[in-house]
Design a protein around this motif. Structure first.
Motif, PDB file in Angstrom:
ATOM      1  N   TYR A   1      65.665   8.000 -31.900  1.00  0.00           N
ATOM      2  CA  TYR A   1      65.287   8.486 -33.223  1.00  0.00           C
ATOM      3  C   TYR A   1      66.521   8.947 -33.997  1.00  0.00           C
ATOM      4  CZ  TYR A   1      60.226   8.416 -32.348  1.00  0.00           C
ATOM      5  OH  TYR A   1      58.931   8.023 -32.128  1.00  0.00           O
ATOM      6  N   ILE A   2      67.366   9.724 -33.337  1.00  0.00           N
ATOM      7  CA  ILE A   2      68.573  10.231 -34.003  1.00  0.00           C
ATOM      8  C   ILE A   2      69.533   9.091 -34.319  1.00  0.00           C
ATOM      9  CG2 ILE A   2      70.594  11.708 -33.700  1.00  0.00           C
ATOM     10  CD1 ILE A   2      68.776  13.581 -32.040  1.00  0.00           C
ATOM     11  N   GLN A   3      69.707   8.175 -33.398  1.00  0.00           N
ATOM     12  CA  GLN A   3      70.601   7.048 -33.632  1.00  0.00           C
ATOM     13  C   GLN A   3      70.121   6.203 -34.798  1.00  0.00           C
ATOM     14  OE1 GLN A   3      70.875   3.976 -30.605  1.00  0.00           O
ATOM     15  NE2 GLN A   3      73.107   3.939 -30.769  1.00  0.00           N
ATOM     16  N   SER A   4      68.803   6.065 -34.958  1.00  0.00           N
ATOM     17  CA  SER A   4      68.271   5.243 -36.048  1.00  0.00           C
ATOM     18  C   SER A   4      68.616   5.824 -37.408  1.00  0.00           C
ATOM     19  CB  SER A   4      66.740   5.132 -35.920  1.00  0.00           C
ATOM     20  OG  SER A   4      66.093   6.326 -36.333  1.00  0.00           O
ATOM     21  N   VAL A   5      68.804   7.136 -37.475  1.00  0.00           N
ATOM     22  CA  VAL A   5      69.169   7.785 -38.735  1.00  0.00           C
ATOM     23  C   VAL A   5      70.649   7.579 -39.031  1.00  0.00           C
ATOM     24  CG1 VAL A   5      69.439  10.032 -39.866  1.00  0.00           C
ATOM     25  CG2 VAL A   5      67.352   9.520 -38.592  1.00  0.00           C
ATOM     26  N   LEU A   6      71.477   7.721 -38.012  1.00  0.00           N
ATOM     27  CA  LEU A   6      72.929   7.722 -38.220  1.00  0.00           C
ATOM     28  C   LEU A   6      73.496   6.339 -38.474  1.00  0.00           C
ATOM     29  CD1 LEU A   6      73.954  10.228 -35.389  1.00  0.00           C
ATOM     30  CD2 LEU A   6      73.558  10.704 -37.822  1.00  0.00           C
TER      31      LEU A   6
ATOM     32  N   SER B   1      49.236  15.793 -37.375  1.00  0.00           N
ATOM     33  CA  SER B   1      48.156  16.187 -36.491  1.00  0.00           C
ATOM     34  C   SER B   1      48.319  15.428 -35.165  1.00  0.00           C
ATOM     35  CB  SER B   1      46.815  15.837 -37.137  1.00  0.00           C
ATOM     36  OG  SER B   1      45.770  16.010 -36.211  1.00  0.00           O
ATOM     37  N   PRO B   2      47.916  16.035 -34.035  1.00  0.00           N
ATOM     38  CA  PRO B   2      48.098  15.356 -32.746  1.00  0.00           C
ATOM     39  C   PRO B   2      47.399  14.009 -32.616  1.00  0.00           C
ATOM     40  CG  PRO B   2      47.648  17.673 -32.408  1.00  0.00           C
ATOM     41  CD  PRO B   2      47.412  17.408 -33.866  1.00  0.00           C
ATOM     42  N   ASP B   3      46.435  13.717 -33.496  1.00  0.00           N
ATOM     43  CA  ASP B   3      45.763  12.422 -33.404  1.00  0.00           C
ATOM     44  C   ASP B   3      46.439  11.355 -34.265  1.00  0.00           C
ATOM     45  OD1 ASP B   3      45.099  13.436 -35.867  1.00  0.00           O
ATOM     46  OD2 ASP B   3      42.938  13.160 -35.652  1.00  0.00           O
ATOM     47  N   GLU B   4      47.545  11.692 -34.917  1.00  0.00           N
ATOM     48  CA  GLU B   4      48.247  10.743 -35.775  1.00  0.00           C
ATOM     49  C   GLU B   4      49.432  10.122 -35.038  1.00  0.00           C
ATOM     50  OE1 GLU B   4      48.343  11.952 -40.278  1.00  0.00           O
ATOM     51  OE2 GLU B   4      48.837  13.719 -39.106  1.00  0.00           O
ATOM     52  N   PRO B   5      49.730   8.855 -35.322  1.00  0.00           N
ATOM     53  CA  PRO B   5      50.927   8.237 -34.747  1.00  0.00           C
ATOM     54  C   PRO B   5      52.180   8.696 -35.481  1.00  0.00           C
ATOM     55  CG  PRO B   5      49.839   6.682 -36.191  1.00  0.00           C
ATOM     56  CD  PRO B   5      48.950   7.897 -36.147  1.00  0.00           C
ATOM     57  N   PHE B   6      53.316   8.536 -34.857  1.00  0.00           N
ATOM     58  CA  PHE B   6      54.600   8.862 -35.492  1.00  0.00           C
ATOM     59  C   PHE B   6      55.641   7.915 -34.923  1.00  0.00           C
ATOM     60  CE2 PHE B   6      58.502  11.535 -35.933  1.00  0.00           C
ATOM     61  CZ  PHE B   6      58.504  11.594 -37.315  1.00  0.00           C
ATOM     62  N   SER B   7      56.259   7.133 -35.789  1.00  0.00           N
ATOM     63  CA  SER B   7      57.180   6.088 -35.337  1.00  0.00           C
ATOM     64  C   SER B   7      58.621   6.458 -35.640  1.00  0.00           C
ATOM     65  CB  SER B   7      56.844   4.765 -36.024  1.00  0.00           C
ATOM     66  OG  SER B   7      57.164   4.838 -37.410  1.00  0.00           O
ATOM     67  N   VAL B   8      59.520   5.762 -34.954  1.00  0.00           N
ATOM     68  CA  VAL B   8      60.945   5.961 -35.211  1.00  0.00           C
ATOM     69  C   VAL B   8      61.302   5.550 -36.641  1.00  0.00           C
ATOM     70  CG1 VAL B   8      61.532   3.718 -34.198  1.00  0.00           C
ATOM     71  CG2 VAL B   8      63.288   5.473 -34.379  1.00  0.00           C
ATOM     72  N   ALA B   9      60.619   4.534 -37.171  1.00  0.00           N
ATOM     73  CA  ALA B   9      60.877   4.099 -38.549  1.00  0.00           C
ATOM     74  C   ALA B   9      60.488   5.197 -39.544  1.00  0.00           C
ATOM     75  CB  ALA B   9      60.110   2.816 -38.853  1.00  0.00           C
ATOM     76  N   GLU B  10      59.367   5.871 -39.287  1.00  0.00           N
ATOM     77  CA  GLU B  10      58.940   6.968 -40.158  1.00  0.00           C
ATOM     78  C   GLU B  10      59.908   8.138 -40.044  1.00  0.00           C
ATOM     79  OE1 GLU B  10      54.909   9.587 -41.167  1.00  0.00           O
ATOM     80  OE2 GLU B  10      54.929   8.224 -39.435  1.00  0.00           O
ATOM     81  N   PHE B  11      60.343   8.414 -38.817  1.00  0.00           N
ATOM     82  CA  PHE B  11      61.321   9.476 -38.607  1.00  0.00           C
ATOM     83  C   PHE B  11      62.599   9.192 -39.399  1.00  0.00           C
ATOM     84  CE2 PHE B  11      65.028  11.096 -36.325  1.00  0.00           C
ATOM     85  CZ  PHE B  11      64.702  12.428 -36.128  1.00  0.00           C
ATOM     86  N   GLN B  12      63.070   7.961 -39.290  1.00  0.00           N
ATOM     87  CA  GLN B  12      64.290   7.579 -39.999  1.00  0.00           C
ATOM     88  C   GLN B  12      64.166   7.829 -41.496  1.00  0.00           C
ATOM     89  OE1 GLN B  12      65.064   3.393 -41.064  1.00  0.00           O
ATOM     90  NE2 GLN B  12      66.821   3.484 -39.677  1.00  0.00           N
TER      91      GLN B  12
END
Length: 317
Positions: free
Chosen positions: A105-110, A68-79
């Motif tokens: 974000y992409i680099q954190s996954v790879l 939801s637009p009111d929720e945060p989203f971090s690079v750690a969660e993305f990873q």
């Protein structure tokens, strides 16, 4: 043990990633994972250039509309989510195809990114938030430039949430966010074919300007007004380009024409930062998409690169 295979398609906004991603997904039996930090938000479709159901052409897409637009989203969660998706797609016998423009974000996954377990405290965060409110976000950004200039290069001055997080990390650990975010190992965790798309800058900028005009025609103002009407103010999502400019218009600080001009300018600047980041941070095979009359030839050239890199058989189209 063999590494999981994946394809990664990156490049600046408006360079043509969406069309190519569908071509590659069909050719290599892939499922697409969005690598865009803002397309995770529901109801933010036009301003984030989110792919439509029709454009998906039946290809499974992941990490769209999960917040939801009111929720945060971090690079750690993305990873965490993307690595899980990569595993799930591989188990289905398909190839994960990560597509997007959010480089960190992409680099954190790879690579082997490990994120600081620093919660900070409410008092310091409130102090920084008050400073931003009183003196403007640029005041915090100048603080960050002094203590962590490398992180400042990757964060937009108006992204108050990320600036505060970087300042918290330095304040409570003595280390910069850049030091924490550096891959602990330089070796890639996946067997990946990395594709970068580029384009003559003037042509790219012209495409960006046209895309913004198209977004306005498609109803971007109404989309942002809906979020504005929900009184979303400090949400991470509203920091996205295309949303914050129209918020300033709704607040009466600028005219509609000024908002559109700022949106175009900010998107062009963002595209320039994206290209600089990708070229400096990730090693990939670059393909120039300037000549649109040669697009299908380029698609075939890129397909040959992927097939050779990953030793894959492709489906004939």
């Amino acid at each position: 043990m063999a590494k999981q295979q994946c394809i990664v398609l990156i490049g600046p906004t408006a360079v043509g990633k969406t069309e190519l991603s569908i071509h590659l997904a069909k050719k290599f039996n892939a499922e697409i994972i969005s690598g865009d930090s803002m397309q995770v938000y529901k109801g933010m479709d036009i301003g984030t250039a989110k792919i439509s159901k029709e454009e998906m052409a039946g290809i499974p897409h992941h990490l769209l509309d999960i917040k939801s637009p009111d929720e945060p989203f971090s690079v750690a969660e993305f990873q965490q989510i993307v690595r899980q998706k990569i595993g799930e797609i591989g188990k289905r016998g398909r190839i994960p195809l990560i597509v997007g423009g959010t480089g960190l974000y992409i680099q954190s996954v790879l690579y082997d990114y490990r994120f600081p377990d620093i919660s900070g405290d409410g008092a310091y965060r409130r102090e920084l938030e008050a400073k931003a409110a009183q003196e403007g976000p640029e005041a915090l950004y100048r603080m960050l430039e002094k203590v962590d200039p490398k992180s400042a290069e990757t964060i937009h001055p108006h992204n108050v949430r990320r600036v505060i997080r970087a300042l918290e990390i330095y304040h409570f650990s003595g280390k910069t966010a850049f030091e924490y975010h550096k891959p602990q190992q330089s070796e890639m965790l996946y067997d990946a074919a990395l594709i970068g798309l580029t384009m003559d800058r003037e042509k790219l900028y012209a495409r960006i300007n046209r895309r913004v005009d198209d977004m306005i025609e498609q109803g971007l103002v109404e989309e942002v007004r809906h979020l504005y009407g929900r009184h979303l103010r400090d949400a991470q999502s509203i920091q996205a380009i295309g949303y914050k400019e129209l918020y300033a218009y709704f607040d009466g600080y600028i005219t509609f024409e000024e908002a559109v001009a700022q949106l175009k300018r900010n998107t062009r600047r963002f595209a320039k930062r994206q290209l600089t980041w990708f070229r400096n941070k990730m090693k990939m095979e670059w393909f120039d998409m300037t000549d649109e009359s040669q697009k299908q030839k380029k698609f075939q050239e890129i397909s040959v690169f992927v097939a050779g890199k990953l030793q894959l058989k492709s489906n004939s189209l």
